[in-house]
Write an enzyme that holds these catalytic residues in place. Structure first.
Site, PDB file in Angstrom:
ATOM      1  N   LYS A 111      -7.876  -1.203  41.130  1.00 34.81           N
ATOM      2  CA  LYS A 111      -6.824  -1.392  42.141  1.00 34.81           C
ATOM      3  C   LYS A 111      -7.404  -1.804  43.482  1.00 34.81           C
ATOM      4  O   LYS A 111      -6.790  -2.559  44.224  1.00 34.81           O
ATOM      5  CB  LYS A 111      -5.977  -0.114  42.275  1.00 34.81           C
ATOM      6  CG  LYS A 111      -5.184   0.142  41.021  1.00 34.81           C
ATOM      7  CD  LYS A 111      -3.924   0.915  41.263  1.00 34.81           C
ATOM      8  CE  LYS A 111      -3.042   0.794  40.032  1.00 34.81           C
ATOM      9  NZ  LYS A 111      -2.015   1.775  39.930  1.00 34.81           N
ATOM     10  N   LYS A 194      -2.684  -5.075  30.430  1.00 32.04           N
ATOM     11  CA  LYS A 194      -1.580  -4.181  30.062  1.00 32.04           C
ATOM     12  C   LYS A 194      -0.275  -4.596  30.743  1.00 32.04           C
ATOM     13  O   LYS A 194      -0.301  -5.200  31.834  1.00 32.04           O
ATOM     14  CB  LYS A 194      -1.930  -2.723  30.391  1.00 32.04           C
ATOM     15  CG  LYS A 194      -1.928  -2.389  31.851  1.00 32.04           C
ATOM     16  CD  LYS A 194      -1.961  -0.878  32.089  1.00 32.04           C
ATOM     17  CE  LYS A 194      -1.752  -0.621  33.573  1.00 32.04           C
ATOM     18  NZ  LYS A 194      -1.559   0.723  33.983  1.00 32.04           N
ATOM     19  N   LYS A 197       4.352  -2.267  35.600  1.00 26.15           N
ATOM     20  CA  LYS A 197       5.576  -2.424  36.385  1.00 26.15           C
ATOM     21  C   LYS A 197       5.293  -2.993  37.770  1.00 26.15           C
ATOM     22  O   LYS A 197       6.215  -3.284  38.510  1.00 26.15           O
ATOM     23  CB  LYS A 197       6.394  -1.132  36.415  1.00 26.15           C
ATOM     24  CG  LYS A 197       5.830   0.050  37.124  1.00 26.15           C
ATOM     25  CD  LYS A 197       6.917   1.092  37.115  1.00 26.15           C
ATOM     26  CE  LYS A 197       6.475   2.524  37.225  1.00 26.15           C
ATOM     27  NZ  LYS A 197       5.405   2.835  38.113  1.00 26.15           N
TER      28      LYS A 197
HETATM   29  P1  AMP Z   1       2.961   4.166  36.149  1.00 27.58           P
HETATM   30  O1  AMP Z   1       3.571   2.850  35.749  1.00 27.58           O
HETATM   31  O2  AMP Z   1       1.527   4.019  36.552  1.00 27.58           O
HETATM   32  O3  AMP Z   1       3.792   4.930  37.117  1.00 27.58           O
HETATM   33  O4  AMP Z   1       2.896   5.032  34.812  1.00 27.58           O
HETATM   34  C1  AMP Z   1       3.968   5.784  34.274  1.00 27.58           C
HETATM   35  C2  AMP Z   1       3.645   6.163  32.829  1.00 27.58           C
HETATM   36  O5  AMP Z   1       3.707   4.992  31.981  1.00 27.58           O
HETATM   37  C3  AMP Z   1       2.221   6.735  32.642  1.00 27.58           C
HETATM   38  O6  AMP Z   1       2.267   7.744  31.653  1.00 27.58           O
HETATM   39  C4  AMP Z   1       1.440   5.554  32.136  1.00 27.58           C
HETATM   40  O7  AMP Z   1       0.315   5.951  31.384  1.00 27.58           O
HETATM   41  C5  AMP Z   1       2.479   4.854  31.250  1.00 27.58           C
HETATM   42  N1  AMP Z   1       2.176   3.415  31.108  1.00 27.58           N
HETATM   43  C6  AMP Z   1       2.081   2.510  32.119  1.00 27.58           C
HETATM   44  N2  AMP Z   1       1.776   1.272  31.640  1.00 27.58           N
HETATM   45  C7  AMP Z   1       1.657   1.416  30.272  1.00 27.58           C
HETATM   46  C8  AMP Z   1       1.359   0.503  29.195  1.00 27.58           C
HETATM   47  N3  AMP Z   1       1.119  -0.788  29.421  1.00 27.58           N
HETATM   48  N4  AMP Z   1       1.368   0.981  27.914  1.00 27.58           N
HETATM   49  C9  AMP Z   1       1.622   2.294  27.665  1.00 27.58           C
HETATM   50  N5  AMP Z   1       1.903   3.200  28.641  1.00 27.58           N
HETATM   51  C10 AMP Z   1       1.929   2.786  29.918  1.00 27.58           C
END
Ligand code: AMP
Length: 330
Positions: A111, A194, A197
């Site tokens: 990041k 990956k 969002k």
């Molecule tokens: P975040 O988007 O960082 O707020 O993550 C929220 C949740 O979604 C966390 O448990 C992450 O590990 C999961 N997550 C985010 N991106 C992925 C992805 N590409 N595949 C699987 N899980 C994900």
């Protein structure tokens, strides 16, 4: 009863990957644990986000979680910033860290590389200390997350263990729970990165849960595959097809072996059409529920407030215990 916790940052729009990596397992198990979901709004501020966007995202996420099946008689949902004990303990947990180890964290390094020169990186740097506090504060034993969070949960265990060694057993050490299938859903256009969002809203490789379903269909139909024309699971050599197989396996609750067998004789076009239909069917059901909740902001705010009141009670007890143990309580 043991405690399960998970969090999501209100940055960007929730994706299908977030559902698969973090939400699905949580919902399935919520009745077996004291279950907590926090909207990680302080983590969300580690890089600048427009205040109106963050407010809107917090309400969207709350409505989306409810639409996905959060049962409020088993689960607390709240904003991290409403329970300031997260910050108090996070600050103390940072004293258990060395600068060297935090600067070696994978997520910090990747990041930081995306930041511009004028951006500040201290928030990203101490992220693991706050995340450790988020979990240790509730003595959570299980944390359902995607694979990208594995290192952060390991660090949480390390920090909790260090603290326990110095002051005696204070914190339960958590385990991560990473889904067997779909722990890392990849971008449809570029399956070597990956699905995230933080992707731009018009990104063709990211399935946003609240996107128009016609857009979602187009994105799946144009997903990057390969020239072999055969459907089987091989993440190294066929990342695009394997990603679609993972998605359909999760949606249909089947194993990778089952879906590989089922679709082995399909053309890529027919396979993508089936993936698109199933994903759309699934997302539409959630969207219908979502709008029922999202149109009632007062209800959403009340749920978050009730959740925060209950979480604060738990967190406050733990902080008092911590203060006593480290000698701050006279
Ligand atoms: P975040 O988007 O960082 O707020 O993550 C929220 C949740 O979604 C966390 O448990 C992450 O590990 C999961 N997550 C985010 N991106 C992925 C992805 N590409 N595949 C699987 N899980 C994900």
């Amino acid at each position: 009863m043991k405690t399960m916790i998970t969090g999501v940052r209100p940055t960007g729009k929730i994706t299908l990957a977030n559902y698969i990596g973090g939400i699905k397992k949580f919902i399935e198990q919520q009745k077996d644990y004291n279950s907590l979901i926090f909207i990680a709004d302080i983590h969300g501020l580690t890089t600048y986000i427009d205040p109106n966007e963050i407010r809107n995202n917090i309400l969207d996420i709350t409505a989306l979680y409810l639409a996905c099946g959060i049962d409020l008689s088993h689960t607390l949902i709240f904003q991290q910033s409403d329970v300031l004990e997260h910050c108090n303990l996070g600050f103390l947990m940072s004293f258990q860290c060395s600068v060297g180890e935090l600067s070696r964290m994978t997520q910090y390094k990747s990041k930081k590389a995306e930041l511009s020169k004028k951006d500040k990186d201290m928030g990203l740097f101490i992220y693991p200390a706050l995340m450790a506090a988020d979990i240790l504060l509730y003595d959570a034993s299980i944390v359902p997350v995607g694979a990208d969070q594995r290192q952060h949960i390991e660090k949480t265990r390390d920090l909790g263990e260090r603290f326990n060694k110095i002051y005696g057993k204070t914190f339960e050490l958590p385990e991560y729970q990473i889904p067997k299938i779909g722990s890392k859903i990849m971008n449809l256009q570029n399956p070597s990165v990956k699905m995230s969002k933080s992707a731009p809203k018009d990104d063709k490789g990211t399935i946003f849960m609240l996107d128009d379903i016609e857009i979602t269909k187009k994105k799946i139909m144009s997903a990057c595959t390969d020239s072999e024309g055969k459907i089987y699971f091989d993440e190294d050599n066929k990342p695009g097809i394997s990603n679609l197989l993972s998605i359909i396996a999760v949606i249909d609750d089947l194993s990778i072996e089952d879906v590989s067998k089922k679709y082995k004789d399909y053309t890529y076009n027919d396979f993508k059409t089936e993936v698109a239909d199933k994903v759309i069917d699934f997302i539409l059901k959630i969207q219908n529920e979502f709008y029922k909740y999202r149109n009632n902001e007062e209800y959403l705010k009340k749920i978050l407030k009730d959740g925060a009141d209950k979480a604060r009670n738990l967190a406050n007890k733990k902080m008092e215990e911590v203060k006593k143990i480290i000698g701050l309580k006279l």
